[in-house]
Design a protein around this motif. Structure first.
Motif, PDB file in Angstrom:
ATOM      1  N   VAL A  29       0.855  -1.186   0.000  1.00 19.60           N
ATOM      2  CA  VAL A  29       0.000   0.000   0.000  1.00 19.60           C
ATOM      3  C   VAL A  29       0.888   1.232   0.000  1.00 19.60           C
ATOM      4  CG1 VAL A  29      -1.843   1.231   1.184  1.00 19.60           C
ATOM      5  CG2 VAL A  29      -1.744  -1.259   1.321  1.00 19.60           C
ATOM      6  N   GLU A  30       1.038   1.829  -1.131  1.00 24.02           N
ATOM      7  CA  GLU A  30       1.886   3.015  -1.246  1.00 24.02           C
ATOM      8  C   GLU A  30       1.083   4.180  -1.792  1.00 24.02           C
ATOM      9  OE1 GLU A  30       5.207   1.948  -3.644  1.00 24.02           O
ATOM     10  OE2 GLU A  30       6.117   0.643  -2.125  1.00 24.02           O
ATOM     11  N   GLY A  31       1.522   5.387  -1.461  1.00 24.00           N
ATOM     12  CA  GLY A  31       0.829   6.573  -1.947  1.00 24.00           C
ATOM     13  C   GLY A  31      -0.024   7.208  -0.861  1.00 24.00           C
TER      14      GLY A  31
ATOM     15  N   VAL B 277      -8.606 -16.521  16.872  1.00 31.38           N
ATOM     16  CA  VAL B 277      -9.486 -17.197  17.829  1.00 31.38           C
ATOM     17  C   VAL B 277     -10.272 -18.329  17.186  1.00 31.38           C
ATOM     18  CG1 VAL B 277     -11.532 -16.873  19.286  1.00 31.38           C
ATOM     19  CG2 VAL B 277      -9.690 -15.188  19.332  1.00 31.38           C
ATOM     20  N   HIS B 278     -10.779 -18.099  15.978  1.00 32.25           N
ATOM     21  CA  HIS B 278     -11.704 -19.056  15.377  1.00 32.25           C
ATOM     22  C   HIS B 278     -11.072 -19.960  14.318  1.00 32.25           C
ATOM     23  CE1 HIS B 278     -15.033 -17.138  17.441  1.00 32.25           C
ATOM     24  NE2 HIS B 278     -14.613 -15.968  17.015  1.00 32.25           N
ATOM     25  N   GLY B 279      -9.872 -19.618  13.883  1.00 32.31           N
ATOM     26  CA  GLY B 279      -9.239 -20.426  12.845  1.00 32.31           C
ATOM     27  C   GLY B 279      -8.498 -21.629  13.409  1.00 32.31           C
ATOM     28  N   ASP B 280      -7.987 -22.450  12.512  1.00 33.00           N
ATOM     29  CA  ASP B 280      -7.188 -23.607  12.889  1.00 33.00           C
ATOM     30  C   ASP B 280      -5.781 -23.117  13.220  1.00 33.00           C
ATOM     31  OD1 ASP B 280      -5.746 -25.912  13.144  1.00 33.00           O
ATOM     32  OD2 ASP B 280      -6.281 -26.748  11.192  1.00 33.00           O
ATOM     33  N   PRO B 281      -5.325 -23.254  14.472  1.00 30.43           N
ATOM     34  CA  PRO B 281      -4.009 -22.721  14.857  1.00 30.43           C
ATOM     35  C   PRO B 281      -2.856 -23.383  14.109  1.00 30.43           C
ATOM     36  CG  PRO B 281      -4.910 -24.116  16.609  1.00 30.43           C
ATOM     37  CD  PRO B 281      -6.005 -23.914  15.607  1.00 30.43           C
ATOM     38  N   ALA B 282      -3.096 -24.552  13.523  1.00 27.94           N
ATOM     39  CA  ALA B 282      -2.028 -25.240  12.788  1.00 27.94           C
ATOM     40  C   ALA B 282      -1.860 -24.690  11.380  1.00 27.94           C
ATOM     41  CB  ALA B 282      -2.318 -26.739  12.731  1.00 27.94           C
ATOM     42  N   GLN B 283      -2.805 -23.877  10.930  1.00 26.53           N
ATOM     43  CA  GLN B 283      -2.742 -23.346   9.563  1.00 26.53           C
ATOM     44  C   GLN B 283      -2.346 -21.868   9.575  1.00 26.53           C
ATOM     45  OE1 GLN B 283      -5.722 -24.511   6.683  1.00 26.53           O
ATOM     46  NE2 GLN B 283      -6.651 -25.941   8.151  1.00 26.53           N
ATOM     47  N   ILE B 284      -1.711 -21.449   8.524  1.00 20.45           N
ATOM     48  CA  ILE B 284      -1.196 -20.086   8.400  1.00 20.45           C
ATOM     49  C   ILE B 284      -2.343 -19.091   8.212  1.00 20.45           C
ATOM     50  CG2 ILE B 284       0.181 -18.544   6.944  1.00 20.45           C
ATOM     51  CD1 ILE B 284       1.947 -20.961   6.285  1.00 20.45           C
ATOM     52  N   ILE B 285      -2.233 -17.941   8.861  1.00 20.09           N
ATOM     53  CA  ILE B 285      -3.139 -16.814   8.611  1.00 20.09           C
ATOM     54  C   ILE B 285      -2.458 -15.892   7.613  1.00 20.09           C
ATOM     55  CG2 ILE B 285      -4.219 -14.764   9.607  1.00 20.09           C
ATOM     56  CD1 ILE B 285      -4.524 -16.283  12.218  1.00 20.09           C
ATOM     57  N   GLU B 286      -3.207 -15.468   6.611  1.00 16.03           N
ATOM     58  CA  GLU B 286      -2.651 -14.599   5.580  1.00 16.03           C
ATOM     59  C   GLU B 286      -3.325 -13.230   5.629  1.00 16.03           C
ATOM     60  OE1 GLU B 286      -3.357 -16.700   1.985  1.00 16.03           O
ATOM     61  OE2 GLU B 286      -1.774 -18.190   2.325  1.00 16.03           O
ATOM     62  N   VAL B 287      -2.500 -12.177   5.644  1.00 14.35           N
ATOM     63  CA  VAL B 287      -2.988 -10.806   5.613  1.00 14.35           C
ATOM     64  C   VAL B 287      -2.496 -10.172   4.316  1.00 14.35           C
ATOM     65  CG1 VAL B 287      -2.958  -8.535   6.712  1.00 14.35           C
ATOM     66  CG2 VAL B 287      -2.956 -10.611   8.122  1.00 14.35           C
ATOM     67  N   THR B 288      -3.448  -9.712   3.511  1.00 10.36           N
ATOM     68  CA  THR B 288      -3.109  -9.138   2.209  1.00 10.36           C
ATOM     69  C   THR B 288      -3.754  -7.772   2.069  1.00 10.36           C
ATOM     70  OG1 THR B 288      -3.068 -11.352   1.251  1.00 10.36           O
ATOM     71  CG2 THR B 288      -3.178  -9.488  -0.288  1.00 10.36           C
ATOM     72  N   SER B 289      -2.981  -6.815   1.559  1.00 11.68           N
ATOM     73  CA  SER B 289      -3.533  -5.478   1.329  1.00 11.68           C
ATOM     74  C   SER B 289      -2.941  -4.894   0.058  1.00 11.68           C
ATOM     75  CB  SER B 289      -3.230  -4.557   2.511  1.00 11.68           C
ATOM     76  OG  SER B 289      -3.855  -3.304   2.335  1.00 11.68           O
ATOM     77  N   THR B 290      -3.822  -4.355  -0.816  1.00  5.88           N
ATOM     78  CA  THR B 290      -3.388  -3.782  -2.087  1.00  5.88           C
ATOM     79  C   THR B 290      -4.231  -2.551  -2.424  1.00  5.88           C
ATOM     80  OG1 THR B 290      -4.933  -5.174  -3.327  1.00  5.88           O
ATOM     81  CG2 THR B 290      -2.698  -6.027  -3.000  1.00  5.88           C
ATOM     82  N   ILE B 291      -3.758  -1.813  -3.408  1.00  4.30           N
ATOM     83  CA  ILE B 291      -4.555  -0.744  -4.013  1.00  4.30           C
ATOM     84  C   ILE B 291      -4.582  -1.015  -5.510  1.00  4.30           C
ATOM     85  CG2 ILE B 291      -4.773   1.718  -4.470  1.00  4.30           C
ATOM     86  CD1 ILE B 291      -3.307   2.275  -1.907  1.00  4.30           C
ATOM     87  N   ILE B 292      -5.747  -1.292  -6.033  1.00  2.00           N
ATOM     88  CA  ILE B 292      -5.893  -1.581  -7.468  1.00  2.00           C
ATOM     89  C   ILE B 292      -6.959  -0.655  -8.044  1.00  2.00           C
ATOM     90  CG2 ILE B 292      -6.517  -3.316  -9.182  1.00  2.00           C
ATOM     91  CD1 ILE B 292      -5.555  -5.460  -7.236  1.00  2.00           C
ATOM     92  N   GLU B 293      -6.554   0.138  -9.013  1.00  7.62           N
ATOM     93  CA  GLU B 293      -7.454   1.085  -9.684  1.00  7.62           C
ATOM     94  C   GLU B 293      -8.195   1.967  -8.672  1.00  7.62           C
ATOM     95  OE1 GLU B 293      -9.996  -1.090 -12.279  1.00  7.62           O
ATOM     96  OE2 GLU B 293      -8.386  -1.648 -13.663  1.00  7.62           O
ATOM     97  N   GLY B 294      -7.461   2.441  -7.686  1.00 10.85           N
ATOM     98  CA  GLY B 294      -8.015   3.378  -6.720  1.00 10.85           C
ATOM     99  C   GLY B 294      -8.813   2.743  -5.597  1.00 10.85           C
ATOM    100  N   VAL B 295      -8.924   1.420  -5.581  1.00  7.91           N
ATOM    101  CA  VAL B 295      -9.689   0.733  -4.543  1.00  7.91           C
ATOM    102  C   VAL B 295      -8.726   0.062  -3.562  1.00  7.91           C
ATOM    103  CG1 VAL B 295     -11.369  -1.065  -4.025  1.00  7.91           C
ATOM    104  CG2 VAL B 295     -11.645   0.352  -6.067  1.00  7.91           C
ATOM    105  N   PHE B 296      -8.814   0.480  -2.308  1.00  4.15           N
ATOM    106  CA  PHE B 296      -8.008  -0.116  -1.251  1.00  4.15           C
ATOM    107  C   PHE B 296      -8.667  -1.418  -0.813  1.00  4.15           C
ATOM    108  CE2 PHE B 296      -7.524  -0.784   3.342  1.00  4.15           C
ATOM    109  CZ  PHE B 296      -6.148  -0.902   3.444  1.00  4.15           C
ATOM    110  N   SER B 297      -7.865  -2.470  -0.703  1.00  2.80           N
ATOM    111  CA  SER B 297      -8.393  -3.777  -0.313  1.00  2.80           C
ATOM    112  C   SER B 297      -7.539  -4.347   0.813  1.00  2.80           C
ATOM    113  CB  SER B 297      -8.387  -4.737  -1.507  1.00  2.80           C
ATOM    114  OG  SER B 297      -8.863  -6.012  -1.118  1.00  2.80           O
ATOM    115  N   LEU B 298      -8.214  -4.902   1.812  1.00  7.22           N
ATOM    116  CA  LEU B 298      -7.536  -5.510   2.947  1.00  7.22           C
ATOM    117  C   LEU B 298      -8.252  -6.810   3.269  1.00  7.22           C
ATOM    118  CD1 LEU B 298      -5.566  -5.471   5.389  1.00  7.22           C
ATOM    119  CD2 LEU B 298      -7.303  -4.145   6.604  1.00  7.22           C
TER     120      LEU B 298
END
Length: 390
Positions: A277-279, A301-322
Motif C-alpha cells: 500500500v503506497e501513496g 481465535v476461530h481459525g485452525d491454529p495449525a494453519q497459516i493466517i494470511e494478511v493481504t492489502s493492495t490498491i488496485i485502480e483506486g480501490v483499497f483492499s484488505l
C-alpha cells in the motif's frame, strides 16, 4: 371532555371506511341519521355523524347517558331495533323516542381490544322504517363488527408504537450511560496503568515483574473492552463510527505494525503478510488498523491454529483492499448472517474473553468509510475482505 374520549374520537375519525359505512347503512335502512358514539358509564359522545335530518349533532357533542337507549346496550351488549316507536309493545311507553323525535331506531354494540365495550353504531329517523329483516340486521351487525376490528387494530398499533418509543428512549439512556461509564472508567484505569509502569521500572525481581506483567495485560484488556463498548455506543447500532479522516502516506507501516503486535502476543500462530500500500490515502488510519486488528483476532481465535493466517492489502485502480484469511472449519451460511451483529458469539467459542463486538465494530468502521466488508468461507479457507475507495 377528557383526553381519553378525545383519543377515541380521533380513532374513529381516522378509520377511512367509517363515512362509507354510514352512507351504506343510511341507503340500506332509509334512516337519515347514522352515528358512531363512544358510550361510557357517564357519557354518550358523538364520534362520527351522517345527518340528513338536521339533528344538529357534531363529533364531540354529548348527550345525557340516561336519556339514550345506548346506555341499555352498554349494560347488556345486546342490540336494540325499533321500527315504529309508537306501536312498539316494549318501547311505546318510553319517553326517549318523543324526546328526540324519532320513530325508527337501531343501536348495535361496538367493542374494542379484548372485547371491552366501546360504544354503539346507531341510527334513527322521524319516520317508521322496516329494520327487523334478517338482511338489515346482519348488515348492521357486520358493519359494527368491522368497526370493532378497526378499533382493536388501532389500539394494537398504538401499543406497538408506544412500546417502540419506550424502547428507543431506553436505548438512548443506555447509550448515554455507557458513554458516561466508559469515560469515567478511563481515568482511574489510566492511573492504574501509570502505576504499573512505574513499578515495572522500579521493582526488578522476577516474581514482581511477572505479577506486574499480568496486571499490565489485564489493564490493556480492560482498555480494549472499554473502547469496544464506547465504539458500540458511538456506532449507534448501525449508523457508523465517527472518523478522523486525514491524508495518510504511511498506512503500509501502520498495518505492518498492527500485524507485528498481534504476532508477538500470539507466537504460536504463523501470520504471513503481503501488504503493498503506497501513496497518499484519505482515511482514519487508527480505525483501519483497528479493523485489521479485529479481523486478525477473529482469525486467531476461530481459525485452525495449525494453519497459516494470511494478511493481504493492495490498491488496485483506486480501490483499497484488505483481507484476512485463515484455515479451519467453514462458517455455515446461517452463521454468516449473524457475524456482524453486536454481542454475538459462536456457541462453540463462548470462552474467548471478548464481548462479541469485534466484527460488529469492523462493520461500522467499514460503513463510516463507505466501504464493503464481505466474508467467504469453504472447506479450504475463510476470508474477510474490506474494500473502499480511499
Amino acid at each position: 371532555m377528557n383526553a381519553l374520549i378525545e383519543k377515541d374520537i380521533r380513532t374513529i375519525q381516522s378509520i377511512e371506511a367509517v363515512p362509507f359505512i354510514m352512507k351504506m347503512l343510511a341507503d340500506a335502512t332509509g334512516l337519515r341519521f347514522i352515528c358512531i358514539a363512544r358510550v361510557t358509564h357517564d357519557n354518550w359522545t358523538t364520534c362520527a355523524v351522517l345527518d340528513r335530518v338536521n339533528f344538529n349533532l357534531q363529533p364531540g357533542d354529548e348527550l345525557e347517558i340516561q336519556t339514550t337507549f345506548c346506555n341499555q346496550v352498554r349494560q347488556s351488549s345486546t342490540p336494540i331495533i325499533i321500527e315504529h316507536a309508537q306501536n312498539d309493545e316494549y318501547y311505546n311507553s318510553s319517553t326517549i323516542p318523543s324526546m328526540y323525535g324519532f320513530e325508527s331506531y337501531f343501536s348495535f354494540p361496538i367493542f374494542s381490544k379484548n372485547g371491552h365495550f366501546f360504544g354503539t353504531l346507531c341510527g334513527l329517523d322521524p319516520l317508521p322504517a322496516k329494520l327487523k329483516t334478517t338482511e338489515i340486521k346482519q348488515q348492521i351487525k357486520s358493519f359494527a363488527e368491522l368497526i370493532s376490528r378497526q378499533i382493536e387494530a388501532d389500539e394494537k398499533l398504538s401499543t406497538v408504537e408506544s412500546d417502540l418509543f419506550n424502547e428507543k428512549t431506553a436505548a438512548k439512556l443506555r447509550e448515554q450511560y455507557i458513554a458516561i461509564l466508559g469515560h469515567d472508567l478511563r481515568t482511574p484505569l489510566s492511573a492504574l496503568t501509570m502505576g504499573v509502569n512505574f513499578l515495572m521500572e522500579q521493582v526488578k525481581d522476577d516474581t514482581s515483574q511477572k505479577i506486574l506483567a499480568r496486571m499490565d495485560n489485564s489493564a490493556n484488556r480492560m482498555k480494549r473492552l472499554i473502547s469496544d463498548v464506547m465504539d458500540l455506543t458511538h456506532g449507534k447500532m448501525g449508523n457508523g463510527i465517527e472518523l478522523q479522516v486525514k491524508p495518510v502516506n504511511n498506512l503500509q507501516n501502520i498495518l505492518s505494525h498492527t500485524v507485528a503486535e498481534l504476532a508477538a502476543l500470539h507466537p504460536q500462530q504463523t501470520i504471513q503478510t503481503s501488504i503493498n500500500v503506497e501513496g497518499l490515502l484519505n482515511c482514519d488510519p487508527e480505525r483501519i488498523a483497528q479493523l485489521l486488528s479485529n479481523l486478525l483476532i477473529n482469525a486467531i481465535v476461530h481459525g485452525d491454529p495449525a494453519q497459516i493466517i494470511e494478511v493481504t492489502s493492495t490498491i488496485i485502480e483506486g480501490v483499497f483492499s484488505l483481507s484476512v484469511s485463515n484455515g479451519g472449519s467453514p462458517i455455515s451460511p446461517e452463521t454468516v448472517d449473524k457475524l456482524f451483529q453486536p454481542f454475538w458469539r459462536n456457541e462453540s467459542n463462548k470462552k474467548t474473553g471478548g464481548l462479541g463486538l469485534g466484527l460488529f465494530i469492523a462493520s461500522q468502521i467499514t460503513l463510516s468509510h463507505n466501504g464493503s466488508l464481505t466474508v467467504s468461507s469453504n472447506e479450504s479457507r475463510t476470508v474477510f475482505t474490506f474494500q473502499a475507495s480511499l
